[in-house]
Design an enzyme around this catalytic site. Structure first.
Site, PDB file in Angstrom:
ATOM      1  CB  SER A 146      41.806  40.897  35.733  1.00 55.31           C
ATOM      2  OG  SER A 146      41.530  42.167  36.045  1.00 55.31           O
ATOM      3  CB  SER A 175      44.365  44.130  33.507  1.00 51.51           C
ATOM      4  OG  SER A 175      43.683  45.462  33.463  1.00 51.51           O
ATOM      5  CB  THR A 176      47.915  40.807  32.695  1.00 50.35           C
ATOM      6  OG1 THR A 176      48.957  41.660  32.500  1.00 50.35           O
ATOM      7  CG2 THR A 176      46.745  40.797  31.787  1.00 50.35           C
ATOM      8  CE  LYS A 230      44.378  42.324  37.781  1.00 49.55           C
ATOM      9  NZ  LYS A 230      43.902  43.354  38.979  1.00 49.55           N
ATOM     10  CB  CYS A 287      41.047  41.507  41.776  1.00 47.57           C
ATOM     11  SG  CYS A 287      40.822  41.549  39.898  1.00 47.57           S
ATOM     12  CG  MET A 345      40.688  48.181  38.285  1.00 46.25           C
ATOM     13  SD  MET A 345      40.413  50.037  37.629  1.00 46.25           S
ATOM     14  CE  MET A 345      40.644  50.825  39.277  1.00 46.25           C
ATOM     15  N   GLY A 346      36.567  45.671  38.469  1.00 41.59           N
ATOM     16  CA  GLY A 346      35.232  45.441  39.170  1.00 41.59           C
ATOM     17  C   GLY A 346      35.088  46.158  40.585  1.00 41.59           C
TER      18      GLY A 346
END
Length: 397
Positions: free
Chosen positions: A19, A67-68, A70, A104, A319-320
């Protein structure tokens, strides 16, 4: 006609894991945005370029993907024995809201590195060369994350040879420990890791039917279903799902049904303002496939396949926080994730995702009949892409 000039706000554009987002020090934000509320949300939306009906983020820093889109706010920690407080905002691309309901996991890596870059860690604890342990208070979910950040010549080491599927170039490895990562206080289970009290439930999904589901709160609230039960193999790449509107509608219906069953929302319409959580992940036993980066993934090298939805789209990697959920569920015998991985007990799992593979460890135990997770561990990397100021119109918030 008078015009309001733009204002400058110190900011750092940073990649963390798969991310990237815009990082701020709390004290650098305008006074009205230093507290939660409409002014903060409007500011972050304008920085990212949302809401954007064109879904392009042309007039902002966002990348028009989950993902971007944030933002992160870091400040000296309000908690004893922690270095920083880390607050994460998932900015909706085309809808007018910022979701603060979860963490996140990828940008948690960036939070650890940024804490050092910003001088928030006691210099006495920063080695000249070695690993610095940064203790992070995740303020969205009230959990501790420990980032083990490499330091060279007294500075964060960002370059290295650690490769992460879903990220184009290698970088320095940062090990993350998610301490006691099960969410608390939400759902009918009163903070239990399995909020319904069951390892597997029958989930009635309008328009889809009855599905077996494992619902868990470790890392992030997540609804697991079997890929085969919803018409997939578990080896799908993004276009198969994201270019199919019927598939997106079906998967969102599963997410809403899971959110209701987990007690995260009280009515289906509330899901529109809670897009970040829960996640939906469909799983399958290991199989060969070719990743989005044309890498051959062999079934013999993974324990299972997993595909995750994020903000209404199939994620390009994993995602983590969902990785924590996968590892935790895999460690508990009898969950759908555990069964997809072949059953039995395990303290780590390697799963295939659209961009490649990832290994995550989890330590679980059963106490008074209830499963708990004490820690999950994974490796990520982080790198500053740009630093300086972002500019936003002064009347935007």
């Amino acid at each position: 006609m008078s015009h309001t000039p733009q204002i400058k706000i110190p900011a750092t554009y940073m990649r963390g894991g798969t991310s990237k987002g815009v990082f701020f020090r709390l004290e650098d934000l305008p006074a009205s945005a230093q507290q939660p509320g409409a002014a903060r949300d409007r500011l972050l939306q304008r920085v990212i370029g949302s809401p954007d009906p064109y879904a392009k983020h042309t007039d902002g820093m966002g990348g028009a993907t989950s993902s971007t889109s944030k933002c992160v706010i870091i400040s000296p920690s309000s908690k004893p024995d922690h270095d920083v407080d880390y607050l994460y905002g998932q900015v909706s691309i085309d809808i007018d809201f910022v979701d603060w309901s979860g963490n996140c996991g990828n940008l948690s890596t960036g939070a650890g590195a940024f804490a050092l870059h910003a001088g928030y860690v006691d210099p006495a604890r920063v080695p000249q060369n070695g690993i610095c342990e940064v203790r992070i208070w995740q303020a969205n979910i009230n959990k501790t994350i420990i980032a083990h950040v490499p330091v060279t010549d007294g500075q964060v080491q960002e370059t290295g040879d650690f490769e992460l599927d879903g990220v184009t170039f290698p970088a320095a490895e940062i090990v993350l420990e998610f301490i006691d990562p099960a969410d608390e206080g939400e759902g009918e289970g009163g903070g239990a890791m399995f909020p319904t009290g069951n390892l597997v439930d029958t989930l009635d999904v309008p328009g889809v039917g009855a599905l077996q589901a494992t619902m868990i709160t470790a890392g992030i609230p997540t609804v697991f279903v079997n890929a085969v039960d919803i018409g997939y193999t578990g080896a799908e790449l993004q276009p198969v799902i994201n270019d199919d509107n019927a598939a997106l509608i079906k998967l969102e219906a599963i997410r809403v049904a899971g959110a209701l069953r987990m007690g995260l929302i009280k009515a289906p319409e509330e899901a529109l303002k809670r897009q970040h959580t829960p996640k939906v992940v469909f799983v399958a036993p290991p199989q060969d496939y070719v990743s989005s980066g044309n890498k051959q993934i062999h079934a013999a090298d993974i324990d299972l396949n997993a595909r995750a939805m994020s903000m209404g789209k199939l994620h390009h990697a994993m995602m983590g926080t969902a990785s924590v959920a996968i590892a935790t569920a895999a460690a508990v015998p009898g969950t759908l994730v555990n069964l997809a991985a072949g059953g039995g007990q395990r303290d780590a799992v390697r799963f295939g995702h659209p961009s490649g593979t990832l290994r995550v460890g989890a330590a679980v135990s059963q106490v008074d009949g209830q499963w708990t997770v004490t820690k999950a561990v994974m490796s990520r990397s982080a790198r500053i892409l740009m630093e300086g100021w972002v500019r936003v119109p002064g009347d935007a918030f």
